[in-house]
Scaffold this motif. Structure first.
Motif, PDB file in Angstrom:
ATOM      1  N   ASP A   1      26.917  24.448 -11.345  1.00  0.00           N
ATOM      2  CA  ASP A   1      27.106  25.525 -10.532  1.00  0.00           C
ATOM      3  C   ASP A   1      27.224  25.667  -9.249  1.00  0.00           C
ATOM      4  O   ASP A   1      26.107  24.836  -8.403  1.00  0.00           O
ATOM      5  N   PRO A   2      27.876  26.193  -8.112  1.00  0.00           N
ATOM      6  CA  PRO A   2      27.801  26.196  -7.134  1.00  0.00           C
ATOM      7  C   PRO A   2      26.301  26.731  -6.666  1.00  0.00           C
ATOM      8  O   PRO A   2      25.335  27.872  -7.162  1.00  0.00           O
ATOM      9  N   GLY A   3      25.682  25.796  -5.355  1.00  0.00           N
ATOM     10  CA  GLY A   3      24.561  26.581  -5.266  1.00  0.00           C
ATOM     11  C   GLY A   3      23.650  25.195  -5.578  1.00  0.00           C
ATOM     12  O   GLY A   3      22.122  25.599  -5.113  1.00  0.00           O
ATOM     13  N   ASP A   4      23.160  24.633  -6.624  1.00  0.00           N
ATOM     14  CA  ASP A   4      22.649  23.497  -7.790  1.00  0.00           C
ATOM     15  C   ASP A   4      21.595  23.078  -6.607  1.00  0.00           C
ATOM     16  O   ASP A   4      23.000  22.570  -5.875  1.00  0.00           O
ATOM     17  N   ILE A   5      21.233  22.442  -6.636  1.00  0.00           N
ATOM     18  CA  ILE A   5      20.631  21.160  -5.716  1.00  0.00           C
ATOM     19  C   ILE A   5      20.153  20.516  -6.589  1.00  0.00           C
ATOM     20  O   ILE A   5      18.836  20.693  -7.267  1.00  0.00           O
ATOM     21  N   LEU A   6      20.477  18.912  -6.898  1.00  0.00           N
ATOM     22  CA  LEU A   6      20.105  17.800  -7.739  1.00  0.00           C
ATOM     23  C   LEU A   6      19.278  16.842  -6.247  1.00  0.00           C
ATOM     24  O   LEU A   6      19.361  16.548  -5.344  1.00  0.00           O
ATOM     25  N   ILE A   7      17.979  16.992  -6.677  1.00  0.00           N
ATOM     26  CA  ILE A   7      16.642  16.025  -6.146  1.00  0.00           C
ATOM     27  C   ILE A   7      16.861  14.585  -6.875  1.00  0.00           C
ATOM     28  O   ILE A   7      16.162  14.876  -8.266  1.00  0.00           O
ATOM     29  N   MET A   8      16.726  13.168  -6.703  1.00  0.00           N
ATOM     30  CA  MET A   8      16.565  12.198  -6.988  1.00  0.00           C
ATOM     31  C   MET A   8      15.460  11.303  -6.982  1.00  0.00           C
ATOM     32  O   MET A   8      16.138  11.597  -5.187  1.00  0.00           O
ATOM     33  N   ALA A   9      14.864  10.770  -7.327  1.00  0.00           N
ATOM     34  CA  ALA A   9      13.809   9.613  -6.647  1.00  0.00           C
ATOM     35  C   ALA A   9      13.455   8.823  -7.143  1.00  0.00           C
ATOM     36  O   ALA A   9      13.141   8.964  -7.858  1.00  0.00           O
ATOM     37  N   THR A  10      12.650   7.689  -7.007  1.00  0.00           N
ATOM     38  CA  THR A  10      12.005   6.583  -7.179  1.00  0.00           C
ATOM     39  C   THR A  10      10.716   7.341  -7.440  1.00  0.00           C
ATOM     40  O   THR A  10      10.146   7.916  -7.147  1.00  0.00           O
ATOM     41  N   ASP A  11       9.790   6.022  -8.659  1.00  0.00           N
ATOM     42  CA  ASP A  11       8.600   6.529  -8.920  1.00  0.00           C
ATOM     43  C   ASP A  11       7.580   6.552  -7.830  1.00  0.00           C
ATOM     44  O   ASP A  11       6.319   6.914  -7.953  1.00  0.00           O
ATOM     45  N   GLY A  12       7.970   6.197  -6.531  1.00  0.00           N
ATOM     46  CA  GLY A  12       7.117   5.763  -5.501  1.00  0.00           C
ATOM     47  C   GLY A  12       7.361   7.248  -4.951  1.00  0.00           C
ATOM     48  O   GLY A  12       6.016   7.819  -4.164  1.00  0.00           O
ATOM     49  N   VAL A  13       7.576   7.923  -5.211  1.00  0.00           N
ATOM     50  CA  VAL A  13       7.789   9.309  -4.839  1.00  0.00           C
ATOM     51  C   VAL A  13       7.338  10.464  -5.888  1.00  0.00           C
ATOM     52  O   VAL A  13       5.978  10.912  -5.497  1.00  0.00           O
ATOM     53  N   THR A  14       7.786  10.077  -7.150  1.00  0.00           N
ATOM     54  CA  THR A  14       7.426  11.568  -8.616  1.00  0.00           C
ATOM     55  C   THR A  14       5.923  10.698  -8.648  1.00  0.00           C
ATOM     56  O   THR A  14       4.830  11.888  -9.347  1.00  0.00           O
ATOM     57  N   GLU A  15       5.253   9.579  -8.159  1.00  0.00           N
ATOM     58  CA  GLU A  15       3.929   9.067  -8.437  1.00  0.00           C
ATOM     59  C   GLU A  15       2.941   9.229  -7.516  1.00  0.00           C
ATOM     60  O   GLU A  15       2.062   8.309  -6.968  1.00  0.00           O
ATOM     61  N   ALA A  16       3.532   9.945  -6.032  1.00  0.00           N
ATOM     62  CA  ALA A  16       1.891   9.469  -5.087  1.00  0.00           C
ATOM     63  C   ALA A  16       1.675  10.073  -5.428  1.00  0.00           C
ATOM     64  O   ALA A  16       0.494   9.696  -4.566  1.00  0.00           O
TER      65      ALA A  16
ATOM     66  N   GLY B   1      -1.823  10.301   0.535  1.00  0.00           N
ATOM     67  CA  GLY B   1      -2.820   9.597   1.743  1.00  0.00           C
ATOM     68  C   GLY B   1      -2.405   9.033   2.752  1.00  0.00           C
ATOM     69  O   GLY B   1      -3.550   8.045   3.242  1.00  0.00           O
ATOM     70  N   PHE B   2      -0.714   9.239   2.558  1.00  0.00           N
ATOM     71  CA  PHE B   2      -0.391   7.980   4.300  1.00  0.00           C
ATOM     72  C   PHE B   2      -0.117   6.987   3.907  1.00  0.00           C
ATOM     73  O   PHE B   2      -0.329   6.403   4.977  1.00  0.00           O
ATOM     74  N   GLU B   3      -0.353   6.393   2.423  1.00  0.00           N
ATOM     75  CA  GLU B   3      -0.680   5.242   2.090  1.00  0.00           C
ATOM     76  C   GLU B   3      -0.285   5.069   1.317  1.00  0.00           C
ATOM     77  O   GLU B   3      -0.603   4.961  -0.576  1.00  0.00           O
ATOM     78  N   ASN B   4       1.581   4.233   1.330  1.00  0.00           N
ATOM     79  CA  ASN B   4       2.321   4.597  -0.436  1.00  0.00           C
ATOM     80  C   ASN B   4       2.198   2.787  -0.679  1.00  0.00           C
ATOM     81  O   ASN B   4       1.845   2.009  -0.491  1.00  0.00           O
ATOM     82  N   ARG B   5       1.373   3.053  -2.370  1.00  0.00           N
ATOM     83  CA  ARG B   5       1.669   2.180  -2.957  1.00  0.00           C
ATOM     84  C   ARG B   5       2.794   1.296  -3.751  1.00  0.00           C
ATOM     85  O   ARG B   5       3.029   0.409  -3.889  1.00  0.00           O
ATOM     86  N   ASP B   6       4.177   2.292  -3.381  1.00  0.00           N
ATOM     87  CA  ASP B   6       5.364   1.511  -3.652  1.00  0.00           C
ATOM     88  C   ASP B   6       6.323   2.395  -2.811  1.00  0.00           C
ATOM     89  O   ASP B   6       6.579   2.977  -1.802  1.00  0.00           O
ATOM     90  N   ASP B   7       7.713   2.006  -2.542  1.00  0.00           N
ATOM     91  CA  ASP B   7       8.962   2.025  -2.086  1.00  0.00           C
ATOM     92  C   ASP B   7       9.122   3.316  -2.128  1.00  0.00           C
ATOM     93  O   ASP B   7       8.905   3.265  -3.344  1.00  0.00           O
ATOM     94  N   MET B   8       9.748   4.050  -1.731  1.00  0.00           N
ATOM     95  CA  MET B   8      10.156   5.406  -1.127  1.00  0.00           C
ATOM     96  C   MET B   8      11.227   6.263  -1.265  1.00  0.00           C
ATOM     97  O   MET B   8      11.658   5.041  -0.045  1.00  0.00           O
ATOM     98  N   THR B   9      12.207   6.292  -2.643  1.00  0.00           N
ATOM     99  CA  THR B   9      13.411   7.339  -2.115  1.00  0.00           C
ATOM    100  C   THR B   9      13.595   8.199  -2.770  1.00  0.00           C
ATOM    101  O   THR B   9      13.052   8.693  -3.515  1.00  0.00           O
ATOM    102  N   VAL B  10      14.166   9.197  -1.486  1.00  0.00           N
ATOM    103  CA  VAL B  10      14.889  10.214  -1.947  1.00  0.00           C
ATOM    104  C   VAL B  10      16.291  10.410  -1.667  1.00  0.00           C
ATOM    105  O   VAL B  10      17.008  10.155  -0.796  1.00  0.00           O
ATOM    106  N   LEU B  11      16.493  11.125  -2.662  1.00  0.00           N
ATOM    107  CA  LEU B  11      18.552  11.693  -2.580  1.00  0.00           C
ATOM    108  C   LEU B  11      18.396  13.196  -3.046  1.00  0.00           C
ATOM    109  O   LEU B  11      18.314  13.359  -4.431  1.00  0.00           O
ATOM    110  N   VAL B  12      19.100  13.612  -2.662  1.00  0.00           N
ATOM    111  CA  VAL B  12      19.484  14.523  -2.526  1.00  0.00           C
ATOM    112  C   VAL B  12      20.908  15.149  -2.385  1.00  0.00           C
ATOM    113  O   VAL B  12      21.881  14.794  -1.216  1.00  0.00           O
TER     114      VAL B  12
END
Length: 534
Positions: free
Chosen positions: A459-474, A513-524
């Motif tokens: 629907d108009p106004g929806d926001i989709l967020i896709m991310a890798t596990d470096g983000v979701t499992e931070a 903790g400002f030490e990402n253990r994996d690559d991080m990607t966010v697509l919105v």
């Protein structure tokens, strides 16, 4: 270390699968419970074929159903012979053990599973009854039960061997087993079997109309008990199915209206108050079951036309943010934003196994292949299969990557989500956030994928967020993995896609903790009405 890392990564994916598909495992447990407890004409032919077919075709995924089988056997009603629980346990245990040891032979020659099921059930119980000094009259009953067990192996084996494509038939199988195994249990004054019978009438009426529902009612009535009880129930079920289907064109409301008209009409035939209470309670619960099935099961017939309401064309604004793992020159994640023909958009994210150059190479291959295949008209499922085969044939410990793709039809406001080993995506609509997830191994690990494409309306106004596990499992070390992003999105202070991506990445770093253990990607992506942007 690479081998250890890859094994740990596979284990993480498996544990995520256990967590993200509770309905699947609950269904397996219920199916096992019903199969272990199920009795047909004084015979118990379900447990042994269920244990063997499930072990051969599903492997470890069958474990919840195996627990259900043992629980069901424990609470099983009496059968034709006085077989101790330990003997029934031994039959199931032997079937499981034989399935594991002879897995390859049973997969190649399905008829051997039929012979093995019949032999295991007959052999173990026959030996016990002889040693226990039972009269020889037990033989016809035991032979009938064992033959039925072999016969039931055929549909069970077929469904389990192709369960990836037979999800609809799988739930039908669960229904049949529950009807036979748990139908005599009660919810208050209402029997589960009676509730299920009425639910079938509603589903048949809503899906195929009054004629099919009336025929289903006749069949249910004839199978509902002895001849004296079956005849009046057959009339009730047939009439109820017919009346429910008459108003099918009005949608679920019409089906329910016709159903309750028949329920009220037949309520005068009940003399005792407890029977009348059971009659109405069973009907009310059946309506709830029907509405759940109509709403959530994708194979429900004729629902597509009722759900085909469509909004105005939409337009997408996209933002992204990315950060490589410390010490690596390249980010192992890749992403793509492609505008396809017919005003379709493809958003894709891939996380290559490991980190650095090798991971980046694999994830870029995935993104490019998915774009080319989808643009060429290949379905998302087949595209995932092609990518999986390409990575699998390359071999190597790091020839694996996740696939996270969203194919959005901007004219229709419809999206298809393809998730292969990928973490959840999030669809934010106002203050509500929906988690879109699917359990599947990353591409390149197995020779075949169990791919599920999830459809959603945009629907108009929806926001989709896709991310890798470096983000979701931070916050992977905490007790609430994945939950932090869901909670954060509920209180988003902005609707600007680029700002959202930057904020999520910043908060993920803070969470880790400002030490990402994996690559991080966010697509919105934020979707708005097309005419509002012209």
């Amino acid at each position: 270390m690479a081998v250890v890392f890859s094994k740990l990564r596979y284990l993480t994916v498996y544990l995520q699968a256990l967590k993200t598909e509770p309905a699947w495992y609950i269904s397996l447990f219920v199916m096992g419970l019903a199969g272990g407890r199920g009795v047909l004409g004084g015979l118990a032919p379900f447990a042994c074929p269920l244990a063997l077919a499930g072990t051969v075709c599903c492997g470890r995924l069958f474990f919840p159903s195996l627990i259900g089988i043992f629980v069901g056997i424990t609470i099983k009603p009496p059968v034709f012979t006085d077989i101790p629980l330990l003997v029934d346990y031994l039959v199931v245990f032997t079937a499981v053990l034989a399935g594991r040891k002879l897995k390859k032979q049973l997969e190649e020659y399905w008829f051997t599973a039929v012979l093995l099921t019949t032999g295991v059930n007959f052999g173990i119980k026959y030996i016990y009854l002889l040693l226990a000094g039972a009269q020889i009259g037990f033989l016809p009953g035991l032979l009938s039960e064992s033959i039925l067990a072999g016969i039931f192996t055929v549909p069970l084996y077929y469904l389990f061997s192709d369960y990836k494509k037979q999800k609809g038939l799988f739930f039908i199988l669960v229904f049949v087993l529950v009807y036979c195994g748990l139908g005599d249990l009660k919810i208050g004054p209402a029997k589960i079997g009676d509730i299920m019978s009425r639910s079938v009438l509603l589903i048949a009426a809503g899906g195929w109309g009054s004629g099919f529902a009336a025929a289903a009612g006749v069949l249910l009535g004839l199978l509902s008990g002895n001849l004296v009880a079956a005849l009046p129930r057959t009339g009730f079920f047939a009439a109820t199915g017919f009346f429910s289907g008459l108003l099918k064109n009005w949608g679920p409301a019409g089906v329910i209206l016709g159903f309750f008209l028949s329920v009220l009409l037949f309520s005068g035939s009940y003399n005792r108050q407890i029977d009348l209470q059971e009659h109405f309670l069973s009907s009310l619960i059946a309506v709830v079951v029907y509405l759940v099935v109509w709403r959530y099961l994708p194979f429900f017939p004729n629902r597509e036309g009722q759900d085909s309401k469509r909004s105005e064309p939409i337009h997408a604004e996209v933002g992204f943010a990315q950060r490589s793992k410390p010490g690596e020159a390249l980010c192992g994640d890749s992403m793509g934003i492609a505008h396809l023909s017919d005003r379709r958009m493809l958003l894709s994210v891939s996380d290559g196994m490991g980190a650095g150059v090798n991971a980046a190479r694999e994830s870029r291959i995935v993104v490019k292949l998915i774009e080319q295949l989808v643009e060429s008209g290949v379905s998302p499922e087949k595209a995932a299969g092609v990518v999986n085969t390409a990575l699998y044939l390359r071999g190597g410990e790091e020839s694996a990557a996740t696939i996270d793709a969203a194919i959005i039809d901007l004219n229709a406001g419809h999206a298809e989500f393809l998730k292969v080993g990928a973490p959840p995506s999030y669809l934010k609509r106002g203050g509500a956030v929906e988690v879109i997830r699917s359990s599947c191994w990353p591409a390149g690990i197995l020779d075949e994928l169990d791919v599920q494409v999830l459809a959603r309306e945009i629907d108009p106004g929806d926001i989709l967020i896709m991310a890798t596990d470096g983000v979701t499992e931070a916050n992977f070390d905490s007790k609430a993995a994945d939950d932090w992003l869901y909670s954060y999105l509920q209180g988003l202070p902005t609707e600007e896609p680029q700002l959202i991506a930057d904020l999520i990445l910043k908060y993920a770093l803070k969470t880790a903790g400002f030490e990402n253990r994996d690559d991080m990607t966010v697509l919105v992506a934020r979707f708005e009405r097309e005419q509002g942007l012209e």
